[in-house]
Design a protein around this motif. Structure first.
Motif, PDB file in Angstrom:
ATOM      1  N   ARG A 289       0.837  -1.208   0.000  1.00 40.69           N
ATOM      2  CA  ARG A 289       0.000   0.000   0.000  1.00 40.69           C
ATOM      3  C   ARG A 289       0.872   1.258   0.000  1.00 40.69           C
ATOM      4  NH1 ARG A 289      -4.975   2.036   0.655  1.00 40.69           N
ATOM      5  NH2 ARG A 289      -5.292   3.780   2.105  1.00 40.69           N
ATOM      6  N   THR A 290       1.981   1.226   0.721  1.00 39.39           N
ATOM      7  CA  THR A 290       2.857   2.401   0.799  1.00 39.39           C
ATOM      8  C   THR A 290       3.455   2.744  -0.560  1.00 39.39           C
ATOM      9  OG1 THR A 290       3.412   1.988   3.118  1.00 39.39           O
ATOM     10  CG2 THR A 290       4.949   3.338   1.850  1.00 39.39           C
ATOM     11  N   VAL A 291       4.064   1.783  -1.238  1.00 36.06           N
ATOM     12  CA  VAL A 291       4.699   2.105  -2.525  1.00 36.06           C
ATOM     13  C   VAL A 291       3.647   2.408  -3.581  1.00 36.06           C
ATOM     14  CG1 VAL A 291       6.859   0.889  -2.078  1.00 36.06           C
ATOM     15  CG2 VAL A 291       4.968  -0.351  -3.162  1.00 36.06           C
ATOM     16  N   ALA A 292       2.508   1.731  -3.521  1.00 34.82           N
ATOM     17  CA  ALA A 292       1.459   1.979  -4.504  1.00 34.82           C
ATOM     18  C   ALA A 292       0.908   3.400  -4.377  1.00 34.82           C
ATOM     19  CB  ALA A 292       0.337   0.958  -4.353  1.00 34.82           C
ATOM     20  N   LEU A 293       0.579   3.821  -3.166  1.00 37.96           N
ATOM     21  CA  LEU A 293       0.061   5.173  -2.966  1.00 37.96           C
ATOM     22  C   LEU A 293       1.108   6.221  -3.321  1.00 37.96           C
ATOM     23  CD1 LEU A 293      -1.946   4.883   0.391  1.00 37.96           C
ATOM     24  CD2 LEU A 293      -2.873   5.211  -1.921  1.00 37.96           C
ATOM     25  N   THR A 294       2.351   5.969  -2.980  1.00 41.95           N
ATOM     26  CA  THR A 294       3.403   6.957  -3.258  1.00 41.95           C
ATOM     27  C   THR A 294       3.573   7.161  -4.751  1.00 41.95           C
ATOM     28  OG1 THR A 294       4.537   6.348  -1.201  1.00 41.95           O
ATOM     29  CG2 THR A 294       5.816   7.547  -2.844  1.00 41.95           C
TER      30      THR A 294
END
Length: 358
Positions: A289-294
């Protein structure tokens, strides 16, 4: 915090460092095809993902769903989308991590800014540098010394280049963000000033703090302590934190900050730090979720994905990063740094741990 403490054993340290390397490389690869902020806005990235039926994003970018999408991607996209990845692509976001490791191995933690410049000239091809780094490289070649290398004929002094060089200082100073920031500053002043330098200090401290922080917010709070509270960088990070605390959605938070940082440009440190901060907070410790949202946040997508991926990888450790991110990398790095092309990611991590244990 030492590697032998109950909170950070040697095994945990090794897992967290490898997580940082893998996270940086995977986040970079995720964002690389859409790295052009004035073209690939948040809205356009999500339109691509909807057309490819890839929302929510849980893997590398899908094949472009149309010729129109394909024509707008960076030329390297074929080696960076799901199903086509065989080892990492070459990219400056990874080259500088490799070069930083070599710097510390060669000169130790007492390295000077001048030694950073010498290593660039020896190990880094000029045409693989960009923006502020290219200006500083040219100044070095013409005989200028720091800090003139950062200020002479360099309109990119506050852009994101120094921030992307900072991770290795965090990986080698686990749990000691202030020391990591000091090393990053010494590196950054070769090419940057002001918020450009603060961005490097902030990123290094953020990575270092992630080794012992219980959550992304704790790491962000620690990173804020190493830069001037009145700087625009500190203000924008605090702003994102406050918007997140007020329960705005991720989209609302980024829209608000985008309006407030309008005019700085898509490679400037400040708006990109806002995207990284939002990705970490709304990702809430989940690597995917972190890399996708970033990356969906736009701007300098590959650099932001790399930094957020590094922090998230340190927070969770390599063992907790889902296999769809790590297996396609095949434990191999392509690099323009002389002597490092084809090196194994696990080897880079092992050498980083050796430095951290010093």
């Amino acid at each position: 915090m030492t590697p032998t403490s109950p909170q950070l054993t040697e095994r945990v340290l090794a897992d967290r460092v490898l997580g940082g390397w893998l996270g940086r490389i995977a986040g970079n690869m995720l964002g690389k095809p859409v790295e052009q902020g004035e073209v690939w806005t948040r809205e356009r990235i999500d339109r691509y993902l909807r057309q490819a039926e890839a929302l929510p994003l849980t893997d590398y970018l899908p094949e472009p769903p149309s010729r129109e999408v394909e024509s707008a991607l960076r030329s390297e996209w074929r080696a960076c989308v799901r199903g086509r990845i065989h080892g990492s692509c070459r990219d400056d976001d990874v080259d500088y991590a490799v070069l930083g490791l070599h710097l510390l191995e060669t000169h130790g933690f007492a390295f000077t800014t001048e030694q950073v410049g010498e290593l660039w000239l020896l190990r880094l091809p000029y045409l693989q540098t960009f923006t502020a780094e290219r200006a500083a490289y040219r100044n070095l070649a013409n005989g200028l010394k720091p800090p003139l290398t950062a200020t002479y004929d360099n309109p990119c002094q506050e852009w994101i280049g120094a921030l992307i060089r900072a991770d290795v200082f965090g990986w080698t100073c686990p749990g000691v963000p202030r020391r990591a920031a000091s090393l990053a500053r010494r590196d950054a002043v070769l090419s940057h000033t002001g918020n450009g330098v603060y961005g490097a200090m902030w990123a290094a401290a953020l990575v270092a703090a992630a080794f012992t922080a219980p959550a992304p917010r704790s790491a962000l709070d620690a990173a804020l302590t190493v830069i001037p509270a009145s700087s625009r960088l500190a203000r924008v990070v605090r702003r994102v934190i406050s918007l997140h605390e007020s329960r705005l959605t991720w989209e609302q938070t980024l829209a608000t900050v985008e309006e407030e940082t309008a005019g700085l440009g898509w490679i400037h440190t400040v708006p990109n730090a806002a995207v990284i901060t939002a990705g970490l907070l709304y990702g809430d410790g989940d690597f995917t979720r972190t890399v996708a949202l970033t990356v969906r946040g736009g701007l300098d997508t590959d650099s932001n994905g790399a930094t957020a991926g590094s922090v998230a990888g340190v927070l969770c450790g390599a063992d907790a990063i889902p296999a769809q991110w790590t297996e396609p990398l095949e434990d191999r790095v392509r690099s323009a740094v002389f002597g490092f092309d084809g090196v194994r990611i696990s080897e880079l991590a092992r050498r980083t741990v050796e430095l951290a244990e010093q």
